[in-house]
Design a protein around this motif. Structure first.
Motif, short mmCIF file in Angstrom:
data_model
loop_
_atom_site.label_atom_id
_atom_site.label_comp_id
_atom_site.label_asym_id
_atom_site.label_seq_id
_atom_site.Cartn_x
_atom_site.Cartn_y
_atom_site.Cartn_z
N GLY A 258 0.83 -1.14 -0.08
CA GLY A 258 -0.08 0.05 0.01
C GLY A 258 0.77 1.29 -0.02
N ALA A 259 2.16 1.18 0.02
CA ALA A 259 3.08 2.31 0.08
C ALA A 259 2.79 3.07 -1.27
CB ALA A 259 4.59 1.93 0.57
N LEU A 260 3.00 4.44 -0.99
CA LEU A 260 3.19 5.31 -2.07
C LEU A 260 4.35 5.48 -2.84
CD1 LEU A 260 1.01 7.15 -3.79
CD2 LEU A 260 1.76 8.82 -2.47
N ILE A 261 4.81 5.22 -4.03
CA ILE A 261 5.90 5.49 -4.56
C ILE A 261 6.02 6.67 -5.69
CG2 ILE A 261 7.98 4.47 -5.90
CD1 ILE A 261 5.87 2.17 -3.73
N LEU B 34 4.77 -3.20 -8.00
CA LEU B 34 4.17 -1.86 -8.23
C LEU B 34 2.98 -1.82 -9.18
CD1 LEU B 34 7.37 0.31 -8.47
CD2 LEU B 34 6.04 -0.14 -6.49
N LYS B 35 2.05 -0.88 -9.01
CA LYS B 35 0.98 -0.67 -9.90
C LYS B 35 0.86 0.80 -10.19
CE LYS B 35 -4.14 -0.89 -10.30
NZ LYS B 35 -5.15 -0.21 -9.40
N GLN B 36 0.95 1.29 -11.33
CA GLN B 36 0.92 2.62 -11.62
C GLN B 36 -0.50 3.16 -11.42
OE1 GLN B 36 3.07 4.16 -14.77
NE2 GLN B 36 1.91 6.14 -15.24
N GLU B 37 -0.73 4.43 -10.48
CA GLU B 37 -1.73 4.80 -10.22
C GLU B 37 -2.10 6.21 -11.02
OE1 GLU B 37 -3.93 3.30 -8.32
OE2 GLU B 37 -2.54 1.77 -7.18
N ALA B 38 -1.14 6.78 -11.08
CA ALA B 38 -1.34 7.97 -11.90
C ALA B 38 -0.17 8.62 -12.87
CB ALA B 38 -1.88 9.15 -10.88
N LEU B 39 -0.27 9.62 -13.61
CA LEU B 39 0.67 10.10 -14.57
C LEU B 39 0.49 11.56 -14.02
CD1 LEU B 39 3.25 10.33 -16.13
CD2 LEU B 39 1.68 9.78 -17.85
N LEU B 40 1.40 12.18 -13.51
CA LEU B 40 1.34 13.72 -13.36
C LEU B 40 2.16 14.50 -14.54
CD1 LEU B 40 1.37 13.91 -9.42
CD2 LEU B 40 -0.55 13.58 -10.90
N GLY C 299 11.65 17.00 -13.17
CA GLY C 299 11.29 18.22 -13.42
C GLY C 299 10.12 18.67 -13.77
N GLY C 300 9.51 17.68 -14.62
CA GLY C 300 7.93 18.02 -15.45
C GLY C 300 7.13 17.08 -15.35
N SER C 301 7.36 15.94 -14.65
CA SER C 301 6.35 14.96 -14.74
C SER C 301 6.67 13.97 -13.47
CB SER C 301 6.28 14.08 -16.06
OG SER C 301 7.44 13.47 -16.27
N ALA C 302 5.45 13.29 -13.15
CA ALA C 302 5.60 12.45 -11.89
C ALA C 302 4.88 11.13 -12.34
CB ALA C 302 5.40 12.99 -10.67
N ARG C 303 5.36 9.99 -12.03
CA ARG C 303 4.40 8.71 -11.91
C ARG C 303 4.46 8.41 -10.64
NH1 ARG C 303 8.18 4.80 -15.80
NH2 ARG C 303 6.56 3.54 -15.55
N VAL C 304 2.97 7.74 -10.39
CA VAL C 304 2.75 7.67 -9.01
C VAL C 304 2.34 6.17 -8.87
CG1 VAL C 304 1.15 8.12 -7.08
CG2 VAL C 304 1.92 9.81 -8.39
N PHE C 305 3.03 5.39 -8.02
CA PHE C 305 2.69 3.80 -7.83
C PHE C 305 2.21 3.79 -6.57
CE2 PHE C 305 6.00 4.56 -10.92
CZ PHE C 305 5.73 3.50 -12.29
N SER C 306 1.66 2.49 -6.58
CA SER C 306 1.53 1.86 -5.25
C SER C 306 2.10 0.42 -5.27
CB SER C 306 0.12 1.76 -4.84
OG SER C 306 -0.65 1.03 -5.52
N ASN C 307 2.34 0.08 -4.01
CA ASN C 307 2.85 -1.30 -3.87
C ASN C 307 1.66 -2.35 -3.67
OD1 ASN C 307 4.23 -4.06 -3.52
ND2 ASN C 307 5.02 -3.21 -1.45
N VAL C 308 1.31 -3.20 -4.62
CA VAL C 308 0.38 -4.13 -4.50
C VAL C 308 0.83 -5.38 -3.90
CG1 VAL C 308 -1.09 -2.89 -6.10
CG2 VAL C 308 0.29 -4.41 -7.05
N GLY C 309 2.09 -5.64 -3.98
CA GLY C 309 2.63 -6.78 -3.52
C GLY C 309 2.86 -6.95 -1.93
#
Length: 132
Positions: free
Chosen positions: A8-11, A33-39, A16-26
């Motif tokens: 459940g941890a947020l990774i 890791l499962k990608q939750e969002a792309l900022l 400098g211009g984008s971020a990938r947001v994952f959660s640990n589903v393991g």
């Protein structure tokens, strides 16, 4: 980098211009890791960077500093609203250096590790192996 990353941890993997947001589903023992969002492409027109910037800063430097401020704000909001319990932050050294001082005390308490490395465009397997 060897750290135990709880389920459940947020990774957050940022530059400098984008971020990938994952959660640990393991599990803590077996990271998945499962990608939750792309900022990316946040509206940077109405905001500026936090703190002072040298007057000779380029537009891209200002955008990177503003993105770092917005990323930190999002992480702080998530921590204060209990949206995550544990956080791992991976970013290039410059972005990490801009985000760290903007993190709220509550966010800092949830930060179980950070890594100065640019993995934003890396495949999922590379990110997972770097954290394992």
């Amino acid at each position: 980098m060897t750290m135990k990353i709880p389920q459940g941890a947020l990774i957050v993997v940022a530059d400098g211009g984008s971020a990938r947001v994952f959660s640990n589903v393991g599990t803590q023992a077996s990271l998945a890791l499962k990608q939750e969002a792309l900022l990316e492409g946040m509206n940077l027109d109405d905001e500026g960077p936090s703190g002072s910037m040298p007057s000779e800063s380029s537009a891209s430097q200002l955008d990177e500093a503003t993105f770092a401020k917005q990323l930190a704000k999002g992480l702080n909001d998530g921590a204060l609203k209990n949206k995550y319990e544990h956080l791992v932050l991976i970013a290039d050294a410059k972005t990490l250096g801009r985000v760290r001082p903007l993190l709220h005390k509550e966010t800092q308490q949830r930060l179980i590790g950070d890594l100065a490395k640019d993995l934003t465009n890396a495949p999922l397997e590379t990110i997972q192996s770097t954290l394992s």
